[in-house]
Motif scaffolding. Structure first.
Motif, short mmCIF file in Angstrom:
data_model
loop_
_atom_site.label_atom_id
_atom_site.label_comp_id
_atom_site.label_asym_id
_atom_site.label_seq_id
_atom_site.Cartn_x
_atom_site.Cartn_y
_atom_site.Cartn_z
N ILE A 145 0.87 -1.17 0.00
CA ILE A 145 0.00 0.00 0.00
C ILE A 145 0.92 1.23 0.00
O ILE A 145 1.75 1.39 0.90
CB ILE A 145 -0.91 0.01 1.23
N VAL A 146 0.74 2.02 -1.09
CA VAL A 146 1.65 3.16 -1.27
C VAL A 146 0.88 4.46 -0.93
O VAL A 146 -0.13 4.76 -1.58
CB VAL A 146 2.18 3.23 -2.71
N GLY A 147 1.36 5.22 0.09
CA GLY A 147 0.71 6.46 0.47
C GLY A 147 1.30 7.64 -0.29
O GLY A 147 2.49 7.67 -0.60
N HIS A 148 0.41 8.65 -0.65
CA HIS A 148 0.83 9.82 -1.42
C HIS A 148 0.28 11.09 -0.74
O HIS A 148 -0.74 11.03 -0.06
CB HIS A 148 0.27 9.75 -2.85
N THR A 149 0.96 12.23 -1.03
CA THR A 149 0.46 13.54 -0.57
C THR A 149 0.55 14.51 -1.72
O THR A 149 1.12 14.19 -2.78
CB THR A 149 1.35 14.11 0.59
N ASP A 150 -0.07 15.72 -1.52
CA ASP A 150 0.13 16.74 -2.56
C ASP A 150 1.49 17.38 -2.31
O ASP A 150 2.23 17.01 -1.39
CB ASP A 150 -1.00 17.76 -2.53
N ALA A 151 1.78 18.34 -3.12
CA ALA A 151 3.13 18.89 -3.07
C ALA A 151 3.29 19.96 -2.00
O ALA A 151 4.41 20.45 -1.78
CB ALA A 151 3.48 19.50 -4.45
N SER A 152 2.22 20.37 -1.32
CA SER A 152 2.35 21.40 -0.30
C SER A 152 3.07 20.81 0.92
O SER A 152 2.93 19.63 1.19
CB SER A 152 0.94 21.92 0.08
N GLY A 153 3.75 21.61 1.60
CA GLY A 153 4.47 21.12 2.77
C GLY A 153 5.86 20.62 2.42
O GLY A 153 6.23 20.49 1.25
N SER A 154 6.63 20.30 3.45
CA SER A 154 8.00 19.83 3.22
C SER A 154 7.99 18.36 2.86
O SER A 154 7.01 17.66 3.06
CB SER A 154 8.80 20.00 4.52
N ASP A 155 9.10 17.92 2.34
CA ASP A 155 9.20 16.53 1.91
C ASP A 155 9.09 15.57 3.09
O ASP A 155 8.46 14.51 3.01
CB ASP A 155 10.53 16.27 1.18
N ASP A 156 9.74 15.99 4.22
CA ASP A 156 9.67 15.08 5.38
C ASP A 156 8.22 14.93 5.89
O ASP A 156 7.79 13.81 6.21
CB ASP A 156 10.53 15.64 6.52
N GLN A 157 7.59 16.09 5.90
CA GLN A 157 6.18 16.00 6.36
C GLN A 157 5.35 15.15 5.42
O GLN A 157 4.53 14.33 5.83
CB GLN A 157 5.58 17.42 6.42
N ASN A 158 5.60 15.39 4.17
CA ASN A 158 4.82 14.63 3.17
C ASN A 158 5.11 13.14 3.25
O ASN A 158 4.21 12.30 3.11
CB ASN A 158 5.12 15.14 1.76
N LEU A 159 6.40 12.80 3.51
CA LEU A 159 6.73 11.36 3.59
C LEU A 159 6.04 10.74 4.80
O LEU A 159 5.52 9.64 4.74
CB LEU A 159 8.25 11.17 3.71
N ARG A 160 6.06 11.46 5.93
CA ARG A 160 5.42 10.91 7.12
C ARG A 160 3.91 10.76 6.92
O ARG A 160 3.33 9.74 7.25
CB ARG A 160 5.68 11.87 8.31
N LEU A 161 3.35 11.83 6.34
CA LEU A 161 1.89 11.77 6.14
C LEU A 161 1.51 10.65 5.18
O LEU A 161 0.54 9.90 5.39
CB LEU A 161 1.39 13.12 5.59
N SER A 162 2.32 10.51 4.11
CA SER A 162 1.97 9.46 3.12
C SER A 162 2.08 8.07 3.74
O SER A 162 1.27 7.18 3.48
CB SER A 162 2.88 9.56 1.89
N LYS A 163 3.13 7.90 4.63
CA LYS A 163 3.27 6.61 5.30
C LYS A 163 2.11 6.37 6.24
O LYS A 163 1.58 5.24 6.32
CB LYS A 163 4.61 6.60 6.09
N MET A 164 1.68 7.41 6.88
CA MET A 164 0.55 7.27 7.81
C MET A 164 -0.73 6.88 7.05
O MET A 164 -1.52 6.06 7.50
CB MET A 164 0.35 8.57 8.57
N ARG A 165 -0.88 7.56 5.87
CA ARG A 165 -2.07 7.21 5.07
C ARG A 165 -2.03 5.73 4.66
O ARG A 165 -3.02 5.01 4.70
CB ARG A 165 -2.15 8.09 3.82
N ALA A 166 -0.84 5.20 4.26
CA ALA A 166 -0.72 3.79 3.86
C ALA A 166 -0.99 2.88 5.05
O ALA A 166 -1.70 1.88 4.92
CB ALA A 166 0.69 3.55 3.29
#
Lengths: 590, 176
Positions: A514-535
């Protein structure tokens, strides 16, 4: 003639006086006889004029013929030559006309004749049979053997009351034979000579005993034979009778001679030696050829009884023979049919103790011989089969055996060619594995061709994998799924479960990432954490729906894998999502 | 076929039965002659192209013990008047019989047959005796039942006379 005295005196003529007298006489004559004279003239005219005369005769002719026929029979006799001549002329001119006229009576007459003949034949048969099956009959057979006579003659001698064997019609004055009829199979001497001698003997008897010419010998008896004679004015009828005829037979003879005189009186009177006109007396004389037996009469019960007994004896025999013949033919046809049946080898077919037995080799997949009995109308309890099982190597039997053993799915077809089993179609992997393992064991199968066979399970897994990998779940923000994504999540869980179950049949195990994704807003670290959380969140939701945890793994890629390059800024919610990837692990799950 | 009754008439032992026996095969034996007084035979002949059946009534020889029965003559179409050429008295007897037959059945065709012509040496009948009957247009023939001469002719001539009663009689052969 009617001369007056004055004219005889010759005193000289008085010119006016004679004329006056003649006129006066004529007037008187006319007064007295005028009407009669006119009638006489009319009658003379009718007589002398052929046309008028014919009309008169024609008017009274039917009445005259009727009157003459009822008062005496001379008219009939007188008309015979004319009618015969007319008939001859008619036949000579146009035979078809008379043939058509008598056609309606010819058929019935022939049928009656045949019927009478058949009736006599049956009576004779019954008579003989009746005496053949009785003690009396056996005695008569012994008598026939002892005396050298035929059995029929002996039966006749013992059963006959009387039989009229011959009837003579004799011209009384000359003793010449006019007609002679005989019963069938009667031997007789020259009828003309016998006719003469009979006449002579009667004359001798009459002369010897000084009786009047009106009286004559009416009966002669010689052994078993009697001769009965009946006289008419011109002819005599004499019947030769074996046995004792009833008295009323004499009435029959009298009737015959009377009828002959009525019909041929004139010809008898004018007889000059030509007997041809008396050929027509045959139908009158033949009924006098009577016969009567002591036992049994036509239509009586006693002759029918032996016939019935014979039938009772013969009928079952005939039925048995017919039945045996028919059954034998059916049995032969049945065996021949079995010989032509594939998978059956007949080695024995015969009858034993009234039972039909057939046996040999039979492939269990061949037709059941017992099922054919009804078709050939054979009773199952009369037929027994002795079959040894074997495996026929005919292609159709190899195919049947293959189908029985492998039980292919509906989308699979089997074919046998030269010992090669060809499998085509789509089948689950499990069936394919089973078929490929069992087919080489089939008798008659030397090779297997499964190139046309598609593994249906693999195809289904690939399809399912594509569906899962195309699935996307969108988030509103954070870990909140967009409205409607819950239902899709449920469908996704079902798909993953099917994939996992199907993969088990192929010996592989799927791993869903399960691969989590985010939009481009925010920093990369935040986006990586959020995408992992979504997955992780989705993995948890799927696990809550019964999917094993080890089946799932989750990763976050932030905004590095945008859905579409140009959609990054305009539709941020489309990037807030999770996607799925499937990979296969080769090790089998126990 | 036309049938005709013909009688054989003559004194005893003139050869009537022998003439018939020479002419036909007899069905009945001669004993009928001595019992019933007649024996009947049949002969089919063809005369001038016409078939005719002659029923031959061979009557027993007329004598004081068995006189000629007129009833046997009834219906006869003709007769053979038979005399024995070697016995004069049989001709006289035949002439007497002819008179009796004519009185009984009327005038019918007949032929006078002088039999036993084979016994020429014993012949007693003088041609002169035949002359009166010949002049009366009788048909007179000589026959021999022993050698058969004249037998067929006698019957045929009689049959012809019966069938063609109006024909002139042919020349009378000289009985001598």
């Amino acid at each position: 003639m009617n001369q007056t005295p004055q004219s005889e005196a010759g005193d000289g003529p008085e010119p006016s006086k004679p004329a006056t007298q003649a006129d006066e006489l004529g007037a008187i004559r006319d007064l007295l006889f005028g009407e009669e004279k006119r009638q006489l003239d009319g009658l003379q005219e009718r007589i002398e004029d052929p046309g008028l005369h014919a009309q008169d005769v024609g008017r009274v002719l039917p009445q005259a013929v009727t009157l003459a026929t009822t008062e005496n029979e001379n008219l009939g006799a007188a008309l015979v030559p004319a009618v015969e001549t007319a008939l001859k002329d008619s036949v000579k001119r146009n035979p078809a006309r008379l043939a058509n006229a008598i056609f309606p009576i010819i058929g019935p007459a022939i049928r009656k004749s045949i019927s009478d003949t058949f009736s006599r034949l049956v009576q004779s048969l019954n008579q003989t049979l009746g005496h053949s099956f009785s003690p009396q009959g056996l005695r008569w057979r012994l008598e026939a053997a002892r005396t050298g006579k035929s059995f029929a003659e002996v039966v006749l001698a013992h059963t006959l009351i009387y039989r009229v064997e011959q009837v003579f019609l004799i011209h009384k004055e000359t003793g010449l034979l006019l007609q002679h009829v005989t019963a069938p199979h009667i031997r007789h001497e020259d009828a003309g000579v016998v006719s003469g001698m009979l006449t002579a003997i009667r004359d001798f008897a009459r002369d010897s005993f000084q009786v009047s010419t009106a009286e004559a010998l009416q009966t002669l008896q010689v052994g078993e034979l009697n001769v009965w004679v009946e006289d008419g004015p011109q002819a005599t009828v004499a019947a030769v009778i074996r046995g004792q005829a009833p008295l009323d037979f004499r009435t029959a003879l009298q009737g015959a001679i009377e009828e002959i005189h009525a019909l041929h009186g004139a010809q008898l009177e004018a007889f000059d030696g030509d007997a041809a006109p008396f050929e027509t007396t045959r139908p009158i004389l033949e009924p006098c050829l009577q016969i009567q037996f002591a036992e049994g009469t036509p239509g009586g019960k006693s002759p029918a009884l032996p016939l019935l007994l014979l039938l009772l004896v013969l009928a079952p025999l005939a039925f048995w023979i017919a039945q045996s013949t028919v059954t034998g033919r059916r049995w032969s046809a049945f065996v021949e049919h079995l010989r032509s049946e594939p998978g059956i080898v007949v080695t024995t077919a015969d009858r034993r103790d009234g039972q039909f037995v057939v046996g040999g080799l039979r492939d269990p997949l061949a037709i059941d011989p017992a099922s054919l009995l009804e078709e050939f109308k054979l009773k199952p309890d009369k037929v027994s089969g002795q079959w040894e099982p074997y495996q026929a190597l005919l292609p159709e039997f190899i195919l049947k055996r293959s189908e029985a053993l492998l039980q292919p799915p509906s989308e699979v077809s089997l074919e046998v060619q030269d010992g090669r089993l060809i499998i085509r179609g789509r089948a689950p992997g499990s069936w394919i594995a089973h078929a490929l393992a069992q087919a080489p064991l089939l008798a008659g199968v030397h090779a297997i061709d499964a190139t046309g066979l598609v593994n249906d399970t693999l195809a289904a897994l690939a399809s399912l994998q594509r569906q899962i990998e195309q699935e996307v779940l969108f988030f509103e923000s954070g870990l909140t799924l967009k409205e409607g994504q819950e239902a899709r999540l449920a469908s996704l869980a079902g798909g993953i479960r099917s994939l996992e179950l199907g993969a088990r049949q192929t010996g592989r195990r799927p791993q869903v990432t399960i691969v989590g994704h985010t939009d481009a807003s925010g920093s990369d670290d935040q986006n990586l954490r959020l995408s992992k959380m979504r997955a992780d969140h989705v993995a948890t939701l799927l696990a809550s729906r019964g999917l094993p945890q080890e089946l799932l793994e989750s990763i976050g890629v932030g905004a590095r894998e945008p859905l579409a390059p140009d959609a990054t800024e305009t539709e941020p919610t489309r990037h807030r999502r999770v996607t799925f990837r499937v990979r296969w692990l080769e090790e089998a799950v126990p | 076929m036309i049938q005709k009754k013909i009688c054989m008439i003559g004194a005893p032992s003139v050869g009537k039965t022998s003439l018939v026996a020479r002419y036909v095969y007899s069905l009945f034996s001669e004993k009928y002659l001595s019992t019933v007084g007649v024996k009947i035979d049949r002969k089919d002949v063809r005369v001038d192209g016409q078939d005719v059946t002659l029923m031959l009534w061979d009557l027993a020889g007329d004598d004081e013990y068995q006189p000629l029965k007129p009833s046997y003559l009834r219906g006869a179409a003709g007769y053979l008047l038979v005399a024995d050429g070697t016995r004069q008295e049989t001709l006289d007897h035949a002439l007497d019989l002819h008179w009796r037959v004519t009185r009984s059945v009327g005038t019918i065709p007949f032929v006078l047959v002088l039999n036993k012509s084979d016994l020429a040496g014993q012949w007693e009948i003088d041609p002169a005796q035949i002359k009166p009957v010949a002049e009366d247009r009788w048909r007179v023939l000589r026959t021999s039942a022993k050698d058969g001469s004249g037998v067929e002719v006698a019957f045929s001539e009689l049959a012809r006379d019966i069938l063609r009663p109006g024909q002139d009689r042919r020349t009378i052969p000289d009985p001598a």
